[in-house]
Design a protein around this motif. Structure first.
Motif, PDB file in Angstrom:
ATOM      1  N   PRO A 141      36.778 -23.881 -24.208  1.00 12.73           N
ATOM      2  CA  PRO A 141      38.056 -23.911 -24.933  1.00 12.73           C
ATOM      3  C   PRO A 141      38.457 -22.521 -25.430  1.00 12.73           C
ATOM      4  CG  PRO A 141      36.594 -25.668 -25.684  1.00 12.73           C
ATOM      5  CD  PRO A 141      35.770 -24.768 -24.815  1.00 12.73           C
ATOM      6  N   ASP A 142      39.756 -22.288 -25.498  1.00 11.15           N
ATOM      7  CA  ASP A 142      40.271 -20.996 -25.973  1.00 11.15           C
ATOM      8  C   ASP A 142      39.775 -20.675 -27.378  1.00 11.15           C
ATOM      9  OD1 ASP A 142      41.625 -20.676 -23.615  1.00 11.15           O
ATOM     10  OD2 ASP A 142      43.554 -21.423 -24.390  1.00 11.15           O
ATOM     11  N   THR A 143      39.626 -21.691 -28.211  1.00 17.66           N
ATOM     12  CA  THR A 143      39.199 -21.461 -29.596  1.00 17.66           C
ATOM     13  C   THR A 143      37.773 -20.941 -29.664  1.00 17.66           C
ATOM     14  OG1 THR A 143      38.561 -23.801 -29.710  1.00 17.66           O
ATOM     15  CG2 THR A 143      40.742 -23.207 -30.567  1.00 17.66           C
ATOM     16  N   ILE A 144      36.976 -21.218 -28.643  1.00 15.84           N
ATOM     17  CA  ILE A 144      35.584 -20.772 -28.607  1.00 15.84           C
ATOM     18  C   ILE A 144      35.449 -19.437 -27.883  1.00 15.84           C
ATOM     19  CG2 ILE A 144      33.256 -21.359 -27.807  1.00 15.84           C
ATOM     20  CD1 ILE A 144      34.239 -23.130 -30.051  1.00 15.84           C
ATOM     21  N   ARG A 145      36.293 -19.206 -26.899  1.00 19.42           N
ATOM     22  CA  ARG A 145      36.119 -18.080 -25.984  1.00 19.42           C
ATOM     23  C   ARG A 145      36.085 -16.728 -26.689  1.00 19.42           C
ATOM     24  NH1 ARG A 145      40.360 -18.410 -21.318  1.00 19.42           N
ATOM     25  NH2 ARG A 145      39.759 -20.594 -21.654  1.00 19.42           N
ATOM     26  N   ALA A 146      36.945 -16.516 -27.647  1.00 18.12           N
ATOM     27  CA  ALA A 146      37.023 -15.205 -28.299  1.00 18.12           C
ATOM     28  C   ALA A 146      35.777 -14.889 -29.119  1.00 18.12           C
ATOM     29  CB  ALA A 146      38.257 -15.144 -29.195  1.00 18.12           C
ATOM     30  N   HIS A 147      35.010 -15.909 -29.489  1.00 18.57           N
ATOM     31  CA  HIS A 147      33.821 -15.710 -30.328  1.00 18.57           C
ATOM     32  C   HIS A 147      32.584 -16.269 -29.631  1.00 18.57           C
ATOM     33  CE1 HIS A 147      36.550 -14.679 -33.643  1.00 18.57           C
ATOM     34  NE2 HIS A 147      37.259 -15.740 -33.284  1.00 18.57           N
ATOM     35  N   LEU A 148      32.595 -16.226 -28.310  1.00 26.30           N
ATOM     36  CA  LEU A 148      31.602 -16.932 -27.515  1.00 26.30           C
ATOM     37  C   LEU A 148      30.170 -16.518 -27.816  1.00 26.30           C
ATOM     38  CD1 LEU A 148      31.377 -19.029 -25.264  1.00 26.30           C
ATOM     39  CD2 LEU A 148      31.471 -17.164 -23.615  1.00 26.30           C
ATOM     40  N   ARG A 153      29.000 -20.681 -32.588  1.00 23.58           N
ATOM     41  CA  ARG A 153      30.183 -20.990 -31.779  1.00 23.58           C
ATOM     42  C   ARG A 153      29.748 -21.744 -30.535  1.00 23.58           C
ATOM     43  NH1 ARG A 153      34.946 -19.658 -34.623  1.00 23.58           N
ATOM     44  NH2 ARG A 153      34.425 -17.884 -35.957  1.00 23.58           N
ATOM     45  N   THR A 154      30.142 -22.985 -30.417  1.00 23.80           N
ATOM     46  CA  THR A 154      29.774 -23.790 -29.260  1.00 23.80           C
ATOM     47  C   THR A 154      30.851 -24.819 -28.971  1.00 23.80           C
ATOM     48  OG1 THR A 154      28.107 -25.277 -28.318  1.00 23.80           O
ATOM     49  CG2 THR A 154      28.458 -25.419 -30.685  1.00 23.80           C
ATOM     50  N   GLY A 155      31.018 -25.115 -27.708  1.00 24.80           N
ATOM     51  CA  GLY A 155      31.973 -26.143 -27.322  1.00 24.80           C
ATOM     52  C   GLY A 155      31.286 -27.434 -26.934  1.00 24.80           C
ATOM     53  N   ARG A 156      29.944 -27.482 -27.101  1.00 25.02           N
ATOM     54  CA  ARG A 156      29.185 -28.652 -26.700  1.00 25.02           C
ATOM     55  C   ARG A 156      28.778 -29.466 -27.912  1.00 25.02           C
ATOM     56  NH1 ARG A 156      24.937 -26.311 -24.558  1.00 25.02           N
ATOM     57  NH2 ARG A 156      23.326 -27.038 -25.951  1.00 25.02           N
ATOM     58  N   ALA A 157      29.008 -30.758 -27.867  1.00 26.39           N
ATOM     59  CA  ALA A 157      28.617 -31.632 -28.961  1.00 26.39           C
ATOM     60  C   ALA A 157      27.111 -31.542 -29.170  1.00 26.39           C
ATOM     61  CB  ALA A 157      29.018 -33.078 -28.646  1.00 26.39           C
ATOM     62  N   LEU A 180      31.194 -13.265 -19.753  1.00 29.11           N
ATOM     63  CA  LEU A 180      31.903 -14.411 -19.198  1.00 29.11           C
ATOM     64  C   LEU A 180      32.860 -13.877 -18.149  1.00 29.11           C
ATOM     65  CD1 LEU A 180      32.809 -17.418 -19.255  1.00 29.11           C
ATOM     66  CD2 LEU A 180      34.458 -16.750 -21.038  1.00 29.11           C
ATOM     67  N   GLU A 181      32.641 -14.238 -16.894  1.00 31.47           N
ATOM     68  CA  GLU A 181      33.483 -13.724 -15.814  1.00 31.47           C
ATOM     69  C   GLU A 181      34.779 -14.519 -15.693  1.00 31.47           C
ATOM     70  OE1 GLU A 181      32.829 -13.641 -11.122  1.00 31.47           O
ATOM     71  OE2 GLU A 181      31.623 -12.148 -12.178  1.00 31.47           O
ATOM     72  N   SER A 182      34.672 -15.836 -15.794  1.00 31.61           N
ATOM     73  CA  SER A 182      35.863 -16.678 -15.708  1.00 31.61           C
ATOM     74  C   SER A 182      35.547 -18.059 -16.254  1.00 31.61           C
ATOM     75  CB  SER A 182      36.352 -16.797 -14.255  1.00 31.61           C
ATOM     76  OG  SER A 182      35.390 -17.455 -13.457  1.00 31.61           O
ATOM     77  N   THR A 183      36.580 -18.745 -16.712  1.00 33.64           N
ATOM     78  CA  THR A 183      36.420 -20.120 -17.164  1.00 33.64           C
ATOM     79  C   THR A 183      37.763 -20.832 -17.081  1.00 33.64           C
ATOM     80  OG1 THR A 183      35.526 -21.540 -18.920  1.00 33.64           O
ATOM     81  CG2 THR A 183      36.863 -19.640 -19.626  1.00 33.64           C
ATOM     82  N   GLY A 184      37.706 -22.113 -16.814  1.00 32.96           N
ATOM     83  CA  GLY A 184      38.924 -22.898 -16.684  1.00 32.96           C
ATOM     84  C   GLY A 184      38.559 -24.331 -16.350  1.00 32.96           C
TER      85      GLY A 184
END
Length: 204
Positions: A141-148, A153-157, A180-184
């Protein structure tokens, strides 16, 4: 490993501060670090038995395949580990490279659903060893990406967000870069790049 275990014991023993967010974060951080170190010892147990204490990229690729085969099978995810490089790494750099790559593979498997594929490619990019880990998950998610790479910071439950933060620190210890090379919506790709010679080392 002993020093990390000692730190974890001290942090965990702070009963009066157990509910404080900073101490909770510290406890989680030390626990994750200890677990990752233990995994490194297990991952390179066979390789470190050799007198030379060196491991090639081909050996590291095989170790990763063995290490994560059971998890991939349990999730019905196809794990493809290909490539390698002939250049050998000393036990310190080899173990940390393997540990970082292993954490990336673990994350990729967790992000994947049954029927999807996680691809890991080892290759020699001239003076660098390059490891890419790709999944077919929903993306970060965009909200996580900037602080990956920041702890927490995690997008996984149920995730702690510590694995990537620790992996980034370990990469710097061996002069490597983790990005991080790419994500989508079609998946995520991480790239780990390691100079095949330590800073200041002469040419082969």
């Amino acid at each position: 490993q002993g020093s990390v275990a000692g730190l974890r014991a001290v942090v965990s023993g702070r009963d009066s501060l157990a509910s404080a967010p900073d101490w909770q974060a510290a406890a989680g951080y030390t626990e994750k670090m200890q677990t990752m170190i233990q995994e490194t010892v297990a991952l390179l147990g066979d390789a470190s038995a050799h007198a030379s204490y060196e491991v090639s990229g081909h050996e590291l690729a095989a170790i990763l395949q063995r290490r994560h085969a059971a998890t991939a099978a349990k999730k019905a995810v196809t794990l493809e580990v290909t490539g390698g490089f002939d250049h050998t790494l000393d036990s310190h750099r080899g173990s940390l490279l393997c540990l970082i790559a292993s954490n990336l593979v673990e994350n990729a498997l967790q992000a994947s659903n049954a029927g999807q594929t996680v691809s890991v490619v080892f290759r020699n990019g001239g003076p660098h060893a390059i490891v890419t880990v790709c999944d077919e998950g929903p993306g970060i998610p965009d909200t996580i990406r900037a602080h990956l790479f920041e702890p927490g910071r995690t997008g996984r439950a149920g995730g702690t967000g510590l694995g990537l933060a620790i992996s980034q620190l370990l990469a710097r210890q061996i002069g490597a870069t983790l990005a991080l090379e790419s994500t989508g919506p079609d998946g995520t790709v991480f790239r780990l790049t390691l100079p095949l010679k330590e800073p200041g080392a002469g040419l082969p």
